[in-house]
Each structure stands twice: as C-alpha cells, then as structure tokens.
Design an enzyme around this catalytic site. Structure first.
Site, mmCIF file in Angstrom:
data_model
loop_
_atom_site.group_PDB
_atom_site.id
_atom_site.type_symbol
_atom_site.label_atom_id
_atom_site.label_comp_id
_atom_site.label_asym_id
_atom_site.label_seq_id
_atom_site.Cartn_x
_atom_site.Cartn_y
_atom_site.Cartn_z
ATOM 1 N N SER A 1 -5.565 -6.398 1.737
ATOM 2 C CA SER A 1 -5.059 -5.371 0.820
ATOM 3 C C SER A 1 -6.114 -5.059 -0.250
ATOM 4 O O SER A 1 -7.194 -4.570 0.072
ATOM 5 C CB SER A 1 -3.728 -5.814 0.217
ATOM 6 O OG SER A 1 -3.144 -4.777 -0.534
ATOM 7 N N LEU A 2 -5.841 -5.378 -1.507
ATOM 8 C CA LEU A 2 -6.824 -5.192 -2.569
ATOM 9 C C LEU A 2 -8.162 -5.822 -2.210
ATOM 10 O O LEU A 2 -9.232 -5.298 -2.544
ATOM 11 C CB LEU A 2 -6.292 -5.815 -3.865
ATOM 12 C CG LEU A 2 -7.359 -6.069 -4.934
ATOM 13 C CD1 LEU A 2 -7.743 -4.775 -5.598
ATOM 14 C CD2 LEU A 2 -6.906 -7.108 -5.923
ATOM 15 N N ARG B 1 -5.943 2.512 -8.608
ATOM 16 C CA ARG B 1 -5.109 2.234 -7.428
ATOM 17 C C ARG B 1 -3.828 1.521 -7.835
ATOM 18 O O ARG B 1 -2.728 1.867 -7.390
ATOM 19 C CB ARG B 1 -5.901 1.386 -6.439
ATOM 20 C CG ARG B 1 -5.129 0.906 -5.209
ATOM 21 C CD ARG B 1 -6.044 0.000 -4.377
ATOM 22 N NE ARG B 1 -5.457 -0.430 -3.113
ATOM 23 C CZ ARG B 1 -4.806 -1.575 -2.924
ATOM 24 N NH1 ARG B 1 -4.620 -2.409 -3.949
ATOM 25 N NH2 ARG B 1 -4.337 -1.899 -1.728
ATOM 26 N N HIS C 1 2.481 -0.927 0.488
ATOM 27 C CA HIS C 1 2.100 -0.683 1.888
ATOM 28 C C HIS C 1 3.196 -0.082 2.766
ATOM 29 O O HIS C 1 3.021 0.019 3.971
ATOM 30 C CB HIS C 1 1.529 -1.951 2.542
ATOM 31 C CG HIS C 1 0.276 -2.425 1.881
ATOM 32 N ND1 HIS C 1 -0.904 -1.718 1.959
ATOM 33 C CD2 HIS C 1 0.025 -3.508 1.113
ATOM 34 C CE1 HIS C 1 -1.833 -2.361 1.267
ATOM 35 N NE2 HIS C 1 -1.298 -3.437 0.733
ATOM 36 N N GLN D 1 -4.547 2.956 3.676
ATOM 37 C CA GLN D 1 -4.116 1.565 3.514
ATOM 38 C C GLN D 1 -2.987 1.412 2.497
ATOM 39 O O GLN D 1 -2.117 0.551 2.641
ATOM 40 C CB GLN D 1 -5.335 0.717 3.094
ATOM 41 C CG GLN D 1 -5.091 -0.778 3.042
ATOM 42 C CD GLN D 1 -5.632 -1.385 1.760
ATOM 43 O OE1 GLN D 1 -5.231 -1.000 0.660
ATOM 44 N NE2 GLN D 1 -6.537 -2.335 1.902
ATOM 45 N N GLN E 1 -3.525 -9.515 -4.229
ATOM 46 C CA GLN E 1 -2.556 -9.957 -5.226
ATOM 47 C C GLN E 1 -1.760 -11.147 -4.714
ATOM 48 O O GLN E 1 -1.492 -11.263 -3.518
ATOM 49 C CB GLN E 1 -1.593 -8.821 -5.566
ATOM 50 C CG GLN E 1 -2.190 -7.785 -6.481
ATOM 51 C CD GLN E 1 -1.206 -6.703 -6.865
ATOM 52 O OE1 GLN E 1 -1.334 -5.569 -6.458
ATOM 53 N NE2 GLN E 1 -0.221 -7.053 -7.666
#
Length: 311
Positions: free
Chosen positions: A91-92, A116, A200, A249, A11
C-alpha cells in the site's frame, strides 16, 4: 547465489518510539530532518514523543512510515548492504519502494503521501466505512461472502495479504454482515480494524481521481531497481505507467500474496523488511517457501543482516 528483495511496510506498523533502535545512525536523523523540512513540521518529535493518537492519524502515519522506511533503507546502504534485485511495498509502502528505486525523489514523496492520506480520508465520511481482517478460510469463499453481504452497499476483499489472511473494506454495516457470513463459510474470525477509512475499496474512487490529478504534477523517473506494483503485480518503466498504477491502487485491492509469489518466481532467496515492525516478514515466510527473512527493526538488525549477506 543469494537474491535479495526489499519490502516496505504501510500503515499499521507505526508506534511511538519506533525509531529508538536506529538513533546510532546519523543517516536516520538526517532523513527525518529532510522529511520534516518538506512538511514544515517535526516528524522526529512525533515519532519519539507521540501522542499515539496523533501518530495514528492517517495524514501523519503515511509520511512517517514513508520516512521510516527510507531511513532504514539508507542505513542499510550506509552499512555496506547490497542492492536488491527487486523491491515492493505494501500500500503506502509502494511509494517508499519507488523512492528506494530512484523513481521518486524523497522530497517529492513526503508531501505527496500527505496529500494521498488526506484524499483517502476525505473520500468517505468518518464512521461510514470500516475495514476488517478475516483470519482463516478460503479466499474464494470470503470474496463470495462479500458479494452476498453487500445488499446494495459496498464490501470487498481489499488486502490479499497471505494464504488465510485477507482484509475486507466498505460500508460499516456491510463489513459486519460479511464478517458473519465469512465465519459461516469457514473463516476462523473477523476483527474490525482501528482505521479511519475503508482503504482500497471502490468507495475510495474520489481519492483515486484526486491522486491521479496530483500525480500528474509530480516528476517520476524510470526505476533503477524493478518495483512490483500492488494493483497489477507488474513492473513499470514508464513514468506515466507508474502514475497510473499508483492512482488505481488507492481504490483497488493490494495483491500482496501474488506479489510475494512474484518474488519467488524471480528467484528471490532473501527478503528484508525496511523499517520498524515485522508484518511483511511474517507474510513473506508464509508465501515463499524456504525464504530467509530480515526484519531491519534497528541498527543492530541491519548490521547483522549485512554481515550474514556478505558472509
């Protein structure tokens, strides 16, 4: 001999019109059509026309960025681009990397990242949490500033992006206290980020638990290309180990600086960022000495990088 790594953004790299430079590639439109069918809505129209606030909504951004990354990857292969020796995603982007590595089917990944996104959004009520980028300063000093600023709340370093570039997250008031303390300890500045949840950090544990249950229902395979995971900077061959790394994660830091160093230790000489934006390209340059980088932002960039790698 050149050793190529592919990295996939998360993102923050999205923007209306971001796929305009790829329209010459039918594989790109086909990839968006596949994702749109999986979700039952037109992702290409969202990317092309917006509105920007809808594109920035976490539940839209995550499937869109996954699709953009896979589309650019498929365009690279269609142009005759070579296979990387290792992949990673921020991340993503880790989900995109797993699709590229053959560990996760794209048709499964699209609804999975929508789930998610919703789980992460639901974990913390709107307005309670915040994230901030801390520019400059010593990593240990910023971690110490977070510990000092918590005062019974949560604020943690959650994205270790590059030397001198960290992101912190937690309760909004604690994040604001940590920004002030980090500046006292040598950071140049702290900027609150326009995000809808404190990704996170440990406030996202409910999301991690929900995600773990969902991941148990999704088929995974052994990756055909090693994938370095954010949470432990390790590669995993077993599907259950991959599921565990993905679940953890959500509420644990993204260790991107260490991931870039791991690429360097594997002898990586070239890094290609798959999809729109150049965030990861810049971070790679700051973390791996002498690395050659390619930001595959459009069809022309893909073709030029393929020619250079083959030449």
């Amino acid at each position: 001999m050149a050793r190529l790594a592919f990295v996939f953004p998360g993102q923050g790299s999205q923007s209306v019109g971001m796929m305009a430079g790829y329209t010459a590639h039918p594989v790109v439109r086909e990839t968006f059509a596949e994702a749109s069918a999986a979700l039952g809505e037109d992702l290409w129209a969202l990317v092309e026309d917006g509105p920007a606030d809808a594109l920035a909504r976490t539940t839209n951004t995550q499937p869109v960025m996954l699709t953009a990354g896979v589309a650019a990857w498929r365009a690279w292969l269609a142009e005759g681009g070579g296979m990387p020796v290792v992949v990673a995603g921020h991340s993503l982007g880790e989900y995109t990397a797993l699709v590229a590595a053959g560990a996760l089917a794209f048709a499964d990944a699209v609804p999975l990242v929508r789930f998610r996104a919703q789980a992460m959004q639901d974990a913390v009520p709107a307005g309670v949490g915040a994230m901030a980028a801390i520019i400059g300063g010593d990593e240990e000093a910023i971690v110490a500033a977070c510990a000092e600023a918590a005062q019974g709340e949560v604020v943690e370093a959650v994205n270790f992006n590059a030397p001198g570039q960290l992101v912190i997250a937690g309760h909004r008031a604690a994040v604001e206290r940590a920004i002030a303390l980090a500046r006292e300890k040598g950071a140049k500045r702290g900027v609150i980020l326009p995000v809808s949840a404190p990704f996170h950090c440990t406030l996202l544990r409910p999301a991690a638990e929900a995600l773990a249950a969902k991941l148990a229902t999704v088929p995974f395979a052994t990756p055909t290309i090693p994938v370095i995971h954010n949470v432990d900077v390790a590669t995993h061959a077993e599907p259950d180990a991959i599921r565990e790394a993905l679940a953890r994660q959500a509420a644990r830091p993204v260790r991107w600086t260490a991931t870039m160093r791991a690429l360097g230790e594997r002898g990586v000489t070239h890094v290609a960022e798959s999809g729109p934006g150049m965030v990861l390209t810049g971070l790679a340059r700051r973390s791996i000495a002498g690395v050659v980088t390619y930001a595959l932002e459009d069809s022309a960039a893909i073709q030029a990088a393929v020619r250079e790698m083959q030449g």
